[in-house]
Design an enzyme around this catalytic site. Structure first.
Site, PDB file in Angstrom:
ATOM      1  N   GLU A 150       7.850   1.780   6.657  1.00 18.74           N
ATOM      2  CA  GLU A 150       9.151   1.769   7.343  1.00 18.74           C
ATOM      3  C   GLU A 150      10.250   1.762   6.292  1.00 18.74           C
ATOM      4  OE1 GLU A 150       9.454  -1.465  10.082  1.00 18.74           O
ATOM      5  OE2 GLU A 150       7.726  -0.787  11.259  1.00 18.74           O
ATOM      6  N   GLY A 187       7.706  -0.960   2.784  1.00 20.25           N
ATOM      7  CA  GLY A 187       6.869  -0.034   2.009  1.00 20.25           C
ATOM      8  C   GLY A 187       5.733  -0.842   1.408  1.00 20.25           C
ATOM      9  N   GLN A 193      -6.381  20.611 -34.638  1.00 23.14           N
ATOM     10  CA  GLN A 193      -6.690  19.224 -34.305  1.00 23.14           C
ATOM     11  C   GLN A 193      -5.671  18.620 -33.317  1.00 23.14           C
ATOM     12  OE1 GLN A 193      -6.360  15.850 -37.178  1.00 23.14           O
ATOM     13  NE2 GLN A 193      -8.600  15.999 -37.202  1.00 23.14           N
ATOM     14  N   GLY A 221       5.438  26.935 -23.350  1.00 22.20           N
ATOM     15  CA  GLY A 221       6.413  27.545 -22.432  1.00 22.20           C
ATOM     16  C   GLY A 221       5.772  27.990 -21.123  1.00 22.20           C
ATOM     17  N   GLU A 231      -0.206   5.106  -0.408  1.00 23.99           N
ATOM     18  CA  GLU A 231      -1.353   4.216  -0.125  1.00 23.99           C
ATOM     19  C   GLU A 231      -1.404   3.030  -1.099  1.00 23.99           C
ATOM     20  OE1 GLU A 231      -4.868   5.789   1.481  1.00 23.99           O
ATOM     21  OE2 GLU A 231      -3.864   7.580   2.256  1.00 23.99           O
ATOM     22  N   SER A 281       1.143   1.738  -7.843  1.00 21.17           N
ATOM     23  CA  SER A 281       0.342   1.156  -8.943  1.00 21.17           C
ATOM     24  C   SER A 281       0.589  -0.347  -9.033  1.00 21.17           C
ATOM     25  CB  SER A 281       0.703   1.822 -10.274  1.00 21.17           C
ATOM     26  OG  SER A 281       0.246   3.164 -10.276  1.00 21.17           O
TER      27      SER A 281
HETATM   28  N1  CAA Z   1      -8.979  -6.844   3.829  1.00 22.28           N
HETATM   29  C1  CAA Z   1      -8.803  -7.692   4.847  1.00 22.28           C
HETATM   30  N2  CAA Z   1      -7.732  -8.496   4.955  1.00 22.28           N
HETATM   31  C2  CAA Z   1      -6.795  -8.406   3.989  1.00 22.28           C
HETATM   32  C3  CAA Z   1      -6.906  -7.545   2.894  1.00 22.28           C
HETATM   33  C4  CAA Z   1      -8.058  -6.726   2.838  1.00 22.28           C
HETATM   34  N3  CAA Z   1      -8.248  -5.846   1.850  1.00 22.28           N
HETATM   35  N4  CAA Z   1      -5.835  -7.691   2.092  1.00 22.28           N
HETATM   36  C5  CAA Z   1      -5.057  -8.622   2.679  1.00 22.28           C
HETATM   37  N5  CAA Z   1      -5.647  -9.061   3.812  1.00 22.28           N
HETATM   38  C6  CAA Z   1      -5.170 -10.070   4.742  1.00 22.28           C
HETATM   39  C7  CAA Z   1      -5.060 -11.433   4.057  1.00 22.28           C
HETATM   40  O1  CAA Z   1      -6.302 -12.121   4.083  1.00 22.28           O
HETATM   41  C8  CAA Z   1      -4.006 -12.106   4.899  1.00 22.28           C
HETATM   42  O2  CAA Z   1      -4.559 -12.599   6.108  1.00 22.28           O
HETATM   43  P1  CAA Z   1      -4.664 -14.196   6.421  1.00 22.28           P
HETATM   44  O3  CAA Z   1      -3.252 -14.703   6.371  1.00 22.28           O
HETATM   45  O4  CAA Z   1      -5.276 -14.244   7.764  1.00 22.28           O
HETATM   46  O5  CAA Z   1      -5.525 -14.761   5.338  1.00 22.28           O
HETATM   47  C9  CAA Z   1      -3.085 -10.972   5.287  1.00 22.28           C
HETATM   48  O6  CAA Z   1      -3.842  -9.781   5.146  1.00 22.28           O
HETATM   49  C10 CAA Z   1      -1.852 -10.907   4.440  1.00 22.28           C
HETATM   50  O7  CAA Z   1      -2.278 -10.747   3.104  1.00 22.28           O
HETATM   51  P2  CAA Z   1      -1.372 -11.156   1.873  1.00 22.28           P
HETATM   52  O8  CAA Z   1      -0.864 -12.556   2.038  1.00 22.28           O
HETATM   53  O9  CAA Z   1      -2.126 -10.808   0.637  1.00 22.28           O
HETATM   54  O10 CAA Z   1      -0.140 -10.164   2.102  1.00 22.28           O
HETATM   55  P3  CAA Z   1       1.076  -9.813   1.173  1.00 22.28           P
HETATM   56  O11 CAA Z   1       2.295  -9.811   1.998  1.00 22.28           O
HETATM   57  O12 CAA Z   1       1.074 -10.666  -0.066  1.00 22.28           O
HETATM   58  O13 CAA Z   1       0.793  -8.257   0.796  1.00 22.28           O
HETATM   59  C11 CAA Z   1      -0.169  -6.364  -0.250  1.00 22.28           C
HETATM   60  C12 CAA Z   1      -0.332  -7.802   0.189  1.00 22.28           C
HETATM   61  C13 CAA Z   1      -1.461  -6.051  -1.003  1.00 22.28           C
HETATM   62  C14 CAA Z   1       1.020  -6.158  -1.185  1.00 22.28           C
HETATM   63  C15 CAA Z   1      -0.026  -5.439   1.000  1.00 22.28           C
HETATM   64  O14 CAA Z   1       1.173  -5.682   1.684  1.00 22.28           O
HETATM   65  C16 CAA Z   1      -0.127  -3.960   0.658  1.00 22.28           C
HETATM   66  O15 CAA Z   1      -1.224  -3.445   0.496  1.00 22.28           O
HETATM   67  N6  CAA Z   1       1.037  -3.280   0.559  1.00 22.28           N
HETATM   68  C17 CAA Z   1       1.036  -1.825   0.342  1.00 22.28           C
HETATM   69  C18 CAA Z   1       1.002  -1.069   1.639  1.00 22.28           C
HETATM   70  C19 CAA Z   1       0.538   0.329   1.458  1.00 22.28           C
HETATM   71  O16 CAA Z   1      -0.461   0.611   0.811  1.00 22.28           O
HETATM   72  N7  CAA Z   1       1.231   1.245   2.108  1.00 22.28           N
HETATM   73  C20 CAA Z   1       0.829   2.616   2.085  1.00 22.28           C
HETATM   74  C21 CAA Z   1       1.367   3.321   3.282  1.00 22.28           C
HETATM   75  S1  CAA Z   1       0.201   4.327   4.089  1.00 22.28           S
HETATM   76  C22 CAA Z   1       0.223   5.824   3.279  1.00 22.28           C
HETATM   77  O17 CAA Z   1       0.748   5.973   2.212  1.00 22.28           O
HETATM   78  C23 CAA Z   1      -0.559   6.885   3.964  1.00 22.28           C
HETATM   79  C24 CAA Z   1      -0.134   8.257   3.697  1.00 22.28           C
HETATM   80  O18 CAA Z   1       0.492   8.858   4.524  1.00 22.28           O
HETATM   81  C25 CAA Z   1      -0.582   8.945   2.460  1.00 22.28           C
END
Ligand code: CAA
Length: 394
Positions: free
Chosen positions: A127, A131, A279, A340, A363, A366
């Site tokens: 959104e 992100g 090289q 070039g 997704e 980094s």
């Molecule tokens: N499997 C299962 N549960 C998971 C998990 C996993 N891999 N990772 C986190 N969780 C759960 C946690 O256990 C937690 O749950 P509980 O509270 O019940 O324990 C909950 O999720 C929240 O986890 P965090 O406290 O770790 O959350 P956070 O706010 O600190 O964020 C983050 C973690 C890794 C930064 C996450 O927000 C994230 O991955 N952000 C990136 C999002 C992303 O990848 N977006 C891509 C968009 S989609 C796209 O790009 C598709 C396209 O079109 C190409």
């Protein structure tokens, strides 16, 4: 440790390589320049079974393992990353999410269409203000008994202009934080789904990336995936597999650029010999080959872990982090080796360099991958899932 591929996996790799060379390479420069969605090419990918590679045959898929999927992604990504991103999102986010967590009715209704390419799917999580911080969902899905009412805006949605199905992540109960988030299957033909502007992008320019608006969209309850409040976990679990797909895309970009640079450096002469014999160039090729092989091992291993039903979340983040950084670094080097010629569109490497950048962003950036990996290290989990074979909790 066995590093060899099976006969079937080698056949998939070969078929994908031929398809990419024969069907995707012609016109790829023009499609990229003019931002033309590769409709015909995607349709052929559906016919070949590339859009539902891991979906079980009973739901119309190819029933292959994740490693075969990665091998095919790598070959397609050497040539056309607008096609490989369609493939990655459809396979590892949309089809896998529905097949793993959906009801029998949802699987029967949607998977055959998605696996054949009759429908393409989108994964709608990001959104304007959510992100990397994906829990901050502003899109709402208000519970009205037998249906939800969906409102909100999603950004940078891959396949946004062409998809027939969206997996939409939305907040139902704000008081519950991320435990109040749901994931809904939304058909784009429904009232209130509005396709916004198409993005004019640096790379993967012929994939169609759009803003999507939901205005009072009525979503039947049977289109929710999983229990009430499962949406955020669904997104995290699905993205862990999605990152294997993007890692294999990055690997293909790096390998494709390397192959072009190697071939060019053997032909191009300067100071009386092929530039590959200097090289300065030979050492670049050595570094590229070494780092690409290291990325390949990480990517294949994360797919193997998934196939073995072992925990792969950290492994997929490591694969995506490393492969995308290698792709960026070595596509720049491939342009440099071409001199070039590398700066003009005809030679393909400048496109791969532009495409590489997005693999460090979508997704999970980094930086997000480093969050996932470092949290795993600090929990003392890193080597357990990777080498000890921790059983996967689905
Ligand atoms: N499997 C299962 N549960 C998971 C998990 C996993 N891999 N990772 C986190 N969780 C759960 C946690 O256990 C937690 O749950 P509980 O509270 O019940 O324990 C909950 O999720 C929240 O986890 P965090 O406290 O770790 O959350 P956070 O706010 O600190 O964020 C983050 C973690 C890794 C930064 C996450 O927000 C994230 O991955 N952000 C990136 C999002 C992303 O990848 N977006 C891509 C968009 S989609 C796209 O790009 C598709 C396209 O079109 C190409």
């Amino acid at each position: 440790m066995i590093f060899s591929l099976t006969e079937e996996q080698l056949a998939v790799q070969e078929a994908a390589r031929e398809f990419a060379q024969n069907e995707l390479k012609p016109g790829v420069i023009e499609r990229d320049r003019d931002m033309i969605f590769p409709k015909e090419q995607v349709q052929k990918m559906g016919e070949l079974g590339l859009l539902g590679m891991m979906v079980a045959p009973e739901y119309g898929g190819s029933g292959m393992d994740s490693l075969s999927y990665v091998l095919a992604m790598e070959e397609i990504s050497k040539i056309d990353n607008s096609c490989s991103v369609v493939m990655s999102v459809n396979n590892s986010l949309v089809c896998w999410g529905i097949e793993t967590y959906g009801t029998e009715e949802q699987k029967q209704k949607y998977l055959p269409k998605l696996a054949s390419g009759e429908w393409i799917g989108s994964f709608c999580l990001s959104e304007p203000e959510a992100g990397s911080d994906a829990t901050s969902q502003r899109t709402t899905a208000i519970d009205k008994g037998d249906h939800y009412v969906l409102n909100g805006t999603k950004n940078w949605i891959t396949n946004g202009g062409t998809s027939s199905l969206h997996l939409v992540i939305a907040q139902t109960d704000a008081d519950k934080g991320h435990h109040g988030i749901n994931v809904l299957i939304v058909e784009t033909s429904w009232d209130g789904v509005e396709i916004g502007a198409k993005e004019d992008k640096l790379g993967i320019r012929s994939s169609d990336t759009h803003t999507i608006m939901y205005n009072d969209v009525i979503v039947p309850k049977e289109n929710r995936i999983g229990e009430d409040g499962f949406g955020f976990k669904f997104a995290m679990k699905t993205l862990a597999g999605g990152r294997i797909g993007i890692a294999s895309q990055a690997l293909g970009i790096a390998a494709g650029a390397y192959e072009l640079a190697l071939a060019y450096s053997k032909e191009r002469e300067a100071f009386g010999k092929a530039i590959s014999r200097h090289q300065a160039i030979a050492f670049k090729l050595a570094d590229m080959a070494t780092e690409i092989e290291a990325a390949r091992l990480l990517v294949y291993r994360s797919a193997w872990l998934k196939d073995q039903k072992l925990s792969y979340d950290t492994a997929s983040s490591m694969a995506k982090l490393f492969a995308s950084e290698v792709a960026m670094r070595h596509t720049v080097e491939a342009v440099q080796i071409h001199g070039g010629y590398g700066f003009v569109k005809e030679y393909h490497v400048e496109r791969l360099m532009r495409d590489a950048k997005i693999t460090q962003i979508y997704e999970g950036t980094s930086e997000v991958q480093r969050i996932v990996i470092s949290r795993s290290i600090l929990k003392g989990q890193l080597y357990i899932p990777v080498y000890g074979g921790e059983q996967l909790e689905v």
